[in-house]
Design a protein around this motif. Sequence first.
Motif, short mmCIF file in Angstrom:
data_model
loop_
_atom_site.label_atom_id
_atom_site.label_comp_id
_atom_site.label_asym_id
_atom_site.label_seq_id
_atom_site.Cartn_x
_atom_site.Cartn_y
_atom_site.Cartn_z
N GLY A 19 0.82 -1.21 0.00
CA GLY A 19 0.00 0.00 0.00
C GLY A 19 0.85 1.25 0.00
N ALA A 20 1.93 1.25 0.78
CA ALA A 20 2.83 2.41 0.81
C ALA A 20 3.47 2.64 -0.55
CB ALA A 20 3.90 2.21 1.88
N LEU A 21 3.84 1.58 -1.24
CA LEU A 21 4.43 1.72 -2.58
C LEU A 21 3.41 2.30 -3.56
CD1 LEU A 21 6.39 -1.66 -2.76
CD2 LEU A 21 7.34 0.62 -2.40
N LEU A 22 2.16 1.84 -3.46
CA LEU A 22 1.10 2.38 -4.31
C LEU A 22 0.87 3.86 -4.01
CD1 LEU A 22 -1.46 -0.56 -4.05
CD2 LEU A 22 -0.09 0.02 -6.04
N ALA A 23 0.83 4.19 -2.72
CA ALA A 23 0.61 5.58 -2.33
C ALA A 23 1.74 6.47 -2.83
CB ALA A 23 0.49 5.67 -0.80
N GLY A 24 2.97 6.02 -2.65
CA GLY A 24 4.11 6.83 -3.07
C GLY A 24 4.14 7.04 -4.57
N THR A 25 3.63 6.08 -5.32
CA THR A 25 3.61 6.21 -6.78
C THR A 25 2.68 7.33 -7.22
OG1 THR A 25 4.12 3.87 -7.09
CG2 THR A 25 3.04 5.00 -8.93
N SER A 26 1.54 7.49 -6.54
CA SER A 26 0.55 8.49 -6.96
C SER A 26 0.69 9.81 -6.22
CB SER A 26 -0.86 7.94 -6.76
OG SER A 26 -1.83 8.83 -7.25
N TYR A 27 0.86 9.75 -4.90
CA TYR A 27 0.97 10.98 -4.12
C TYR A 27 2.29 11.70 -4.40
CZ TYR A 27 -3.01 9.76 -1.10
OH TYR A 27 -4.26 9.47 -0.61
N GLN A 28 3.34 10.92 -4.63
CA GLN A 28 4.66 11.51 -4.82
C GLN A 28 5.23 11.22 -6.21
OE1 GLN A 28 4.23 9.75 -1.62
NE2 GLN A 28 3.81 11.69 -0.58
N ALA A 29 5.89 10.10 -6.41
CA ALA A 29 6.78 9.88 -7.56
C ALA A 29 6.18 10.23 -8.92
CB ALA A 29 7.25 8.42 -7.56
N PHE A 30 5.04 9.65 -9.25
CA PHE A 30 4.47 9.82 -10.59
C PHE A 30 3.13 10.55 -10.56
CE2 PHE A 30 7.22 6.04 -10.75
CZ PHE A 30 8.15 6.48 -11.68
N LEU B 98 0.17 10.83 -13.49
CA LEU B 98 -1.13 10.22 -13.19
C LEU B 98 -2.25 11.22 -13.04
CD1 LEU B 98 0.06 7.54 -10.60
CD2 LEU B 98 -0.75 7.11 -12.92
N LYS B 99 -1.94 12.45 -12.58
CA LYS B 99 -3.01 13.38 -12.24
C LYS B 99 -2.94 14.72 -12.97
CE LYS B 99 -2.15 12.81 -7.77
NZ LYS B 99 -2.26 12.87 -6.29
N CYS B 100 -1.85 14.95 -13.70
CA CYS B 100 -1.68 16.30 -14.25
C CYS B 100 -1.35 16.31 -15.75
CB CYS B 100 -0.57 17.02 -13.48
SG CYS B 100 -0.25 18.70 -14.01
N GLN B 101 -0.44 15.50 -16.19
CA GLN B 101 0.08 15.58 -17.56
C GLN B 101 -1.02 15.44 -18.62
OE1 GLN B 101 3.00 12.58 -18.58
NE2 GLN B 101 4.04 13.99 -19.97
N ASP B 102 -1.02 16.39 -19.55
CA ASP B 102 -1.96 16.40 -20.68
C ASP B 102 -3.42 16.43 -20.25
OD1 ASP B 102 0.22 16.23 -22.46
OD2 ASP B 102 0.22 14.03 -22.33
N ARG B 103 -3.68 17.00 -19.10
CA ARG B 103 -5.06 17.11 -18.61
C ARG B 103 -5.48 18.57 -18.57
NH1 ARG B 103 -7.19 12.65 -16.21
NH2 ARG B 103 -5.78 10.88 -15.92
N PRO B 104 -6.69 18.87 -19.00
CA PRO B 104 -7.17 20.25 -18.91
C PRO B 104 -7.40 20.67 -17.45
CG PRO B 104 -8.93 18.78 -19.62
CD PRO B 104 -7.68 17.98 -19.64
N MET B 105 -7.61 19.66 -16.58
CA MET B 105 -7.85 19.92 -15.17
C MET B 105 -7.06 18.91 -14.35
SD MET B 105 -11.47 19.53 -13.13
CE MET B 105 -11.50 17.76 -13.51
N VAL B 106 -6.32 19.37 -13.35
CA VAL B 106 -5.54 18.47 -12.51
C VAL B 106 -6.48 17.65 -11.63
CG1 VAL B 106 -3.81 18.33 -10.68
CG2 VAL B 106 -3.56 20.02 -12.50
N ALA B 107 -6.31 16.34 -11.64
CA ALA B 107 -7.17 15.44 -10.87
C ALA B 107 -6.74 15.45 -9.40
CB ALA B 107 -7.11 14.03 -11.42
N TRP B 108 -7.71 15.22 -8.54
CA TRP B 108 -7.45 15.22 -7.09
C TRP B 108 -6.87 13.89 -6.62
CZ3 TRP B 108 -10.44 12.58 -3.14
CH2 TRP B 108 -10.08 12.96 -1.84
N THR B 109 -7.25 12.79 -7.24
CA THR B 109 -6.80 11.48 -6.81
C THR B 109 -6.67 10.55 -8.00
OG1 THR B 109 -7.19 9.70 -5.19
CG2 THR B 109 -9.12 10.55 -6.38
N SER B 110 -6.33 9.29 -7.73
CA SER B 110 -6.20 8.28 -8.78
C SER B 110 -6.56 6.92 -8.20
CB SER B 110 -4.76 8.25 -9.31
OG SER B 110 -3.89 7.65 -8.36
#
Length: 281
Positions: A95-106, A110-122
């Motif tokens: 779970g920590a690895l999954l969290a770090g992938t979305s909240y931090q590393a990538f 996952l939430k911003c690149q090529d998006r008209p609106m930045v997503a809050w979660t994934s």
Amino acid sequence: MSPQKPNELHSIWGRLQSIPHDDPSLTEQTWRQVQPCKRYELGRYKLFITQPSSTFWVYLLGVLTTLLGLFFLVTFDNHTSRLLWGVSLILWGVGALLAGTSYQAFGYQLKCQDRPMVAWTSWWEVIYMIFQQLSVNVMLVAVAYSLLNEHGQRWATLVAIAVSVAYCIMITYAAFKPKKALLTFELMVHWCTPMILFMAALNLWHIVTQPTSLNYALLGTWLGLIATMLCYQYYFKAGISQKLWSKGVWFSENDVLHVLLIVWVAYIAWVLSPLIIDAPL
């Protein structure tokens, strides 16, 4: 009823990322200004990492916790409590690895690149919260097998299953609906807190009635976890992350949480692990 078309299925799964970010001014351009980011080049490959130092801490936590869980599995020696501790810690670590992938590393990808609106979660964060909640529930059953009789073990198992199913149903519904209020880290913590407080109370009662090294070690485990969450909340509410970042120093409330959890995992490895056995029946 005709089967759903691929684009309709995609829209169902994509509803989660229709929740806008808390900061409406956040865009691809401003993403790098509000937090540290670094681009790494590995030959032809380029990696854009958000919060590199935070990524290090959360991935370190995930790896260490998963390895400790595997150690419990390898050394369970027919003790159900050790087996369950292993499962719980693996759930926590992955779970920590999954969290770090979305909240931090990538998070950017996952939430911003090529998006008209930045997503809050994934979905990475949703699955992380499911794993985290399941981890605490399995931990409850593990403690029951170390301290309680068969009747108590059955009740703990039933409670853990009921809470796990209820949480999974709630968060899955919230992700597809989507319902932001039901997808927060804080709500997940609220679901886990009664379990942790119950385990602390159970150990305290056993210390009064039959003090053992295991009971003292378990009580230290819960008190350490509670102290970690209190430090996280104080750091967050005091806005220390923003104050430090304004001076060019990045150490967020998530870093406080992850560093202290690494200490907590070390405590489990060195102090608690040698003592975990099943209760004599």
